[in-house]
Write an enzyme that holds these catalytic residues in place. Structure first.
Site, PDB file in Angstrom:
ATOM      1  N   HIS A  45       1.688   4.495   4.890  1.00 63.91           N
ATOM      2  CA  HIS A  45       0.973   5.221   3.834  1.00 63.91           C
ATOM      3  C   HIS A  45       1.541   6.624   3.651  1.00 63.91           C
ATOM      4  O   HIS A  45       1.693   7.102   2.516  1.00 63.91           O
ATOM      5  CB  HIS A  45      -0.515   5.284   4.175  1.00 63.91           C
ATOM      6  CG  HIS A  45      -1.173   3.953   4.226  1.00 63.91           C
ATOM      7  ND1 HIS A  45      -2.424   3.746   4.783  1.00 63.91           N
ATOM      8  CD2 HIS A  45      -0.763   2.731   3.783  1.00 63.91           C
ATOM      9  CE1 HIS A  45      -2.748   2.472   4.684  1.00 63.91           C
ATOM     10  NE2 HIS A  45      -1.751   1.829   4.089  1.00 63.91           N
ATOM     11  N   SER A  93       0.809  -1.217   0.000  1.00 68.51           N
ATOM     12  CA  SER A  93       0.000   0.000   0.000  1.00 68.51           C
ATOM     13  C   SER A  93       0.843   1.268   0.000  1.00 68.51           C
ATOM     14  O   SER A  93       0.414   2.298  -0.542  1.00 68.51           O
ATOM     15  CB  SER A  93      -0.955  -0.009   1.195  1.00 68.51           C
ATOM     16  OG  SER A  93      -0.241  -0.198   2.400  1.00 68.51           O
TER      17      SER A  93
END
Length: 314
Positions: free
Chosen positions: A195, A144
């Site tokens: 992230h 991610s």
């Protein structure tokens, strides 16, 4: 399909189904390779997750630098894999054709390692600022972080768009920041620092020196040419000989408010609707959106009969 836990991986089956709907021939080579690698390592992990995840303690203090390579391509479960790879499928199809396969593969490799480094720096800063040693032990896996970096690149090369985040229409240049907060609030167990590291690496490429450094390191080996970035993606006239039209100003008008994944699914359905059972496609006439049926095909005998009937009526 089953993994070592002995249960059916519904997320993996759904991912394979989605890939089959898009069609292997429609997926660029590097994107397809990334999907295959992540699926293979999900079914056949190099090591257990606690031995491949990246953290300050493991990566910095214990010098387990191989985790920088292993952590991005291992996933916690089948749904973790599914959501990451569906996002990779969309972003890869958007970016690889624009950046070309060799450079796109170079970006994936550099981002995968660099995001792990930035992640450790962020976690180390939290240890010092909050005086909480537990952040040194936070261990992260998954693709991610790379996907957040690719989202920054996608918004950079395709500006002027609008993304739907939790039903809200957000300009794409801010969407990654809204998603960063939204995902952390909805799923507190996700890696906020991982992230954020992806977004920062993406900004280092688009607004910082990273792209120039990568080009310098590639030397003459790379045939990379930076694609032109339109100033306003949907507000310029695009002219062709004898044909000129104006693109809609709002990206919402173009997408109907669909998210990236919903657009991909709609494109798959439209693609299937445009094909007959023999696999032929009809591209030479303008068709409305939605369901469309190919023109009816008549046999030579039927055409001859219709002609005779027309002459008899005269």
């Amino acid at each position: 399909m089953q993994r070592r836990q002995g249960r059916v991986n519904a997320g993996l089956l759904l991912l394979l189904y989605q890939i089959s709907q898009v069609g292997l021939q429609n997926i660029p080579s590097v994107t397809l390779g990334v999907l295959a690698l992540n699926i293979f390592l999900f079914l056949n992990p190099v090591r257990p997750l606690p031995e491949v995840c990246i953290s300050v303690n493991e990566g910095f203090y214990r010098k387990n630098w191989q985790r920088l390579l292993l952590s991005p391509v291992h996933h916690a479960d089948d749904w973790h894999l599914y959501y990451n790879m569906i996002s990779m499928l969309w972003k890869g199809m958007m970016l690889e054709k624009k950046l070309k396969s060799i450079w796109f593969a170079y970006i994936i490799a550099v981002f995968s390692v660099l995001i792990g480094v930035v992640y450790m720096v962020l976690e180390f800063m939290l240890v010092k600022i909050l005086d909480d040693p537990s952040y040194e032990m936070n261990c992260a896996v998954g693709f991610s972080g790379v996907l957040f970096a690719l989202k920054v690149l996608n918004n950079y090369y395709n500006p002027g768009r609008v993304s739907s985040v939790l039903g809200l229409q957000i300009p794409s240049k801010y969407a990654c920041w809204v998603e960063l907060v939204a995902i952390h609030l909805i799923s507190p167990g996700t890696s906020f620092a991982g992230h954020l590291a992806g977004i920062l690496v993406g900004l280092m490429y688009t607004m910082g020196p990273l792209k120039k450094i990568m080009k310098a390191c590639a030397g003459g080996i790379s045939s990379f040419t930076d694609p032109a970035r339109p100033r306003d993606y949907y507000s310029e006239y695009y002219g062709y000989p004898g044909y000129q039209y104006r693109m809609p100003r709002s990206y919402y008008d173009y997408t109907g408010g669909l998210t990236e994944e919903e657009q991909l699914e709609r494109a798959v359905l439209n693609s299937l609707n445009e094909r007959d059972f023999g696999g032929a496609t009809y591209n030479n006439e303008r068709r409305p959106y939605g369901f469309w049926f190919p023109p009816e095909q008549h046999s030579e005998e039927e055409i001859r009969r219709q002609r005779l009937h027309r002459f008899e009526r005269r």
